[in-house]
Scaffold this motif. Structure first.
Motif, short mmCIF file in Angstrom:
data_model
loop_
_atom_site.label_atom_id
_atom_site.label_comp_id
_atom_site.label_asym_id
_atom_site.label_seq_id
_atom_site.Cartn_x
_atom_site.Cartn_y
_atom_site.Cartn_z
N LEU A 148 -33.00 -33.22 -36.22
CA LEU A 148 -32.55 -33.03 -34.91
C LEU A 148 -31.76 -33.94 -34.47
O LEU A 148 -32.16 -35.13 -34.45
CB LEU A 148 -33.79 -32.95 -33.97
CG LEU A 148 -33.60 -32.87 -32.44
CD1 LEU A 148 -33.43 -31.18 -32.28
CD2 LEU A 148 -34.87 -32.99 -31.72
N ALA A 149 -30.58 -33.71 -33.86
CA ALA A 149 -29.81 -34.55 -33.49
C ALA A 149 -29.67 -34.69 -31.81
O ALA A 149 -29.63 -33.65 -31.06
CB ALA A 149 -28.20 -34.43 -33.66
N GLU A 150 -30.07 -35.98 -31.41
CA GLU A 150 -30.48 -35.99 -29.86
C GLU A 150 -29.50 -36.55 -29.18
O GLU A 150 -29.50 -36.44 -27.92
CB GLU A 150 -31.74 -36.95 -29.64
CG GLU A 150 -33.22 -36.54 -30.45
CD GLU A 150 -34.41 -37.23 -30.15
OE1 GLU A 150 -34.20 -38.06 -29.55
OE2 GLU A 150 -35.52 -37.15 -30.92
N SER A 151 -28.42 -37.12 -29.46
CA SER A 151 -27.28 -37.60 -28.97
C SER A 151 -26.17 -37.29 -29.68
O SER A 151 -25.82 -37.06 -30.97
CB SER A 151 -27.42 -39.10 -28.82
OG SER A 151 -27.34 -39.64 -30.30
N GLU A 152 -24.91 -37.21 -29.04
CA GLU A 152 -23.64 -36.52 -29.63
C GLU A 152 -22.96 -37.85 -30.04
O GLU A 152 -23.18 -38.88 -29.68
CB GLU A 152 -22.96 -35.78 -28.63
CG GLU A 152 -22.50 -36.61 -27.24
CD GLU A 152 -21.38 -36.88 -27.32
OE1 GLU A 152 -20.27 -36.56 -27.96
OE2 GLU A 152 -21.04 -37.90 -26.53
N PRO A 153 -21.96 -37.43 -30.95
CA PRO A 153 -21.45 -36.16 -31.64
C PRO A 153 -22.38 -35.87 -32.79
O PRO A 153 -22.90 -36.58 -33.34
CB PRO A 153 -20.04 -36.38 -31.75
CG PRO A 153 -20.12 -37.86 -32.40
CD PRO A 153 -21.14 -38.73 -31.59
N LEU A 154 -22.40 -34.63 -33.12
CA LEU A 154 -22.92 -33.76 -34.38
C LEU A 154 -21.75 -33.96 -35.26
O LEU A 154 -20.72 -33.20 -35.11
CB LEU A 154 -23.53 -32.36 -34.04
CG LEU A 154 -24.01 -31.97 -35.31
CD1 LEU A 154 -25.17 -32.55 -36.01
CD2 LEU A 154 -24.44 -30.49 -34.90
N MET A 155 -21.91 -34.56 -36.54
CA MET A 155 -21.03 -34.73 -37.41
C MET A 155 -21.35 -33.63 -38.42
O MET A 155 -22.47 -33.58 -39.19
CB MET A 155 -20.75 -35.88 -37.69
CG MET A 155 -20.50 -37.12 -36.97
SD MET A 155 -18.53 -36.66 -36.14
CE MET A 155 -17.82 -37.33 -37.58
N LEU A 156 -20.79 -32.45 -38.74
CA LEU A 156 -20.91 -31.54 -39.70
C LEU A 156 -20.35 -31.99 -41.00
O LEU A 156 -19.29 -31.34 -41.52
CB LEU A 156 -20.46 -30.30 -39.23
CG LEU A 156 -20.85 -29.74 -37.94
CD1 LEU A 156 -20.34 -28.17 -37.72
CD2 LEU A 156 -22.20 -29.58 -37.88
N TRP A 157 -21.00 -33.10 -41.69
CA TRP A 157 -20.44 -33.27 -42.88
C TRP A 157 -20.50 -32.36 -44.23
O TRP A 157 -19.83 -32.64 -44.93
CB TRP A 157 -21.54 -34.80 -43.31
CG TRP A 157 -21.12 -35.85 -42.35
CD1 TRP A 157 -21.84 -36.38 -41.44
CD2 TRP A 157 -19.57 -36.65 -42.59
NE1 TRP A 157 -20.87 -37.67 -40.86
CE2 TRP A 157 -19.59 -37.56 -41.53
CE3 TRP A 157 -18.55 -36.63 -43.20
CZ2 TRP A 157 -18.90 -38.50 -41.31
CZ3 TRP A 157 -17.60 -37.27 -43.13
CH2 TRP A 157 -17.51 -38.51 -42.33
N GLY A 158 -21.45 -31.34 -43.84
CA GLY A 158 -21.38 -30.45 -45.02
C GLY A 158 -20.17 -29.49 -45.08
O GLY A 158 -19.90 -28.87 -46.02
N ALA A 159 -19.42 -29.66 -44.10
CA ALA A 159 -18.25 -28.93 -43.99
C ALA A 159 -16.93 -30.01 -43.87
O ALA A 159 -15.78 -29.46 -43.58
CB ALA A 159 -17.86 -28.19 -42.81
N VAL A 204 -16.22 -31.28 -37.11
CA VAL A 204 -15.83 -30.97 -38.43
C VAL A 204 -15.31 -32.32 -39.00
O VAL A 204 -13.91 -32.38 -38.59
CB VAL A 204 -15.35 -29.73 -38.62
CG1 VAL A 204 -15.26 -29.51 -40.34
CG2 VAL A 204 -16.33 -28.56 -38.24
N PRO A 205 -15.72 -33.15 -39.61
CA PRO A 205 -14.86 -34.56 -40.24
C PRO A 205 -13.74 -33.98 -40.89
O PRO A 205 -13.43 -33.20 -41.65
CB PRO A 205 -15.93 -35.07 -41.00
CG PRO A 205 -17.25 -34.67 -40.35
CD PRO A 205 -17.06 -33.21 -40.26
N ASN A 206 -12.62 -34.93 -40.61
CA ASN A 206 -11.34 -34.69 -41.31
C ASN A 206 -10.48 -33.47 -41.51
O ASN A 206 -10.30 -32.99 -42.37
CB ASN A 206 -11.59 -35.23 -42.69
CG ASN A 206 -12.09 -36.63 -42.75
OD1 ASN A 206 -11.70 -37.50 -42.23
ND2 ASN A 206 -13.28 -36.85 -43.46
#
Length: 296
Positions: A235-246, A167-169
């Motif tokens: 689809l995110a095939e590599s990490e990290p997944l950034m939840l920019w919506g949050a 979850v960014p920032n």
């Protein structure tokens, strides 16, 4: 914020055995040394054996968990020991990794915080974890075991690495990890088998603890999946997944509206939604014959 292994502070190494040592009093900081050894011999069965013992220091910096603007800078000193016995007659290796950790606020970390010992052949710092690897042999695949750098607690055992969700920032307390442990690993899962063969164990959690463990069962051999994520119709095939919506939302509800995807070699998928920091097993999409079972 994450560990910065590239930010090293100089360390003069001079004399000590694994276990305890006296702290240097000079202004230049710590003075330590770690010895290595090798012994070769023939045992009573005629096997040709080699015992090796390698020790090293690793010094790095990190930020402790807290709100983004309140995280505290710390230094970390590790004393690593790699012990192995190699049977050259049978090309077999038995290895053990030991690590002791000291933490501090300056160039001389003095507070011993943990010690670990794990069956394995190699070890190193990886982000906010210490990873021990047991190499594969024959039909068994290599396995990684991740320990918390904060506590030394054993957390994730995996054959697919860790897929990081951020979850960014916000606080690192909201960073999550997903791992998959296959039953044909060189270090097999602890979870029991049943009438439905175990196809692996899914682990979901933080840098401090595994929050959920889920057994995937299926009759037959389905191989090991690729771990992926699905978020905002992509689809995110590599990490990290950034939840920019949050972004900047420092709350567990930020860990919602994405899915863990396990993609198998036959292109079948297991899809597990995540809502309010929980894997929703009852809402998962699974192919016919697959079963998800929460570990109590």
């Amino acid at each position: 914020m994450l560990f910065r292994p590239d930010r090293f502070i100089g360390l003069l190494v001079v004399g000590c055995a694994f276990g305890g040592f006296a702290l240097g009093q000079e202004s230049k900081g710590l003075e330590r040394s770690a010895t290595s050894s090798i012994r070769t011999y023939v045992d009573s069965d005629g096997a040709l054996l080699a015992d090796t013992l390698n020790r090293r220091f690793t010094f790095t910096t990190f930020y402790t968990e807290g709100a983004f603007e309140k995280e505290q800078f710390r230094t970390l000193l590790l004393l690593e020991e790699f012990k192995s016995t190699r049977d050259t007659s049978r090309d077999q290796i038995r290895g053990t990794v030991k690590v002791e950790a000291w933490v501090g606020k300056d160039v001389s970390p003095q507070n011993k915080v943990w010690a670990i010992e794990q069956s394995g052949d190699a070890g190193l710092l990886v982000d906010r974890f210490y990873k021990v690897t047991k190499f594969g042999c024959c039909a068994s695949i290599a396995t990684d075991v991740y320990f918390s750098l904060l506590s030394g607690q054993k957390l994730y055992t995996t054959n697919t690495g860790l897929f990081e969700v951020i979850v960014p920032n916000t606080s690192v307390a909201l960073t999550r990890y997903v791992a998959f442990h296959a039953p044909d690993a060189i270090l097999p899962p602890d979870e029991p088998q049943s009438a439905e063969s175990q196809a692996g164990v899914i682990q979901y959690g933080s840098e401090k603890s595994v929050l959920q463990r889920v057994i995937l069962r299926f009759k037959g051999d389905i191989g090991r999946p690729r771990v992926q994520m699905f978020y905002k119709e992509k689809l995110a095939e590599s990490e990290p997944l950034m939840l920019w919506g949050a972004d900047k939302k420092n709350d567990k509800s930020s860990l919602s509206d994405f899915s863990v995807v396990l993609l198998f070699h036959d292109l079948r998928k297991v899809i597990i939604p995540v809502k309010n920091d929980q894997l929703l097993i009852s809402a998962a999409t699974v192919p016919q014959g697959y079963l998800l079972e929460a570990v109590k």
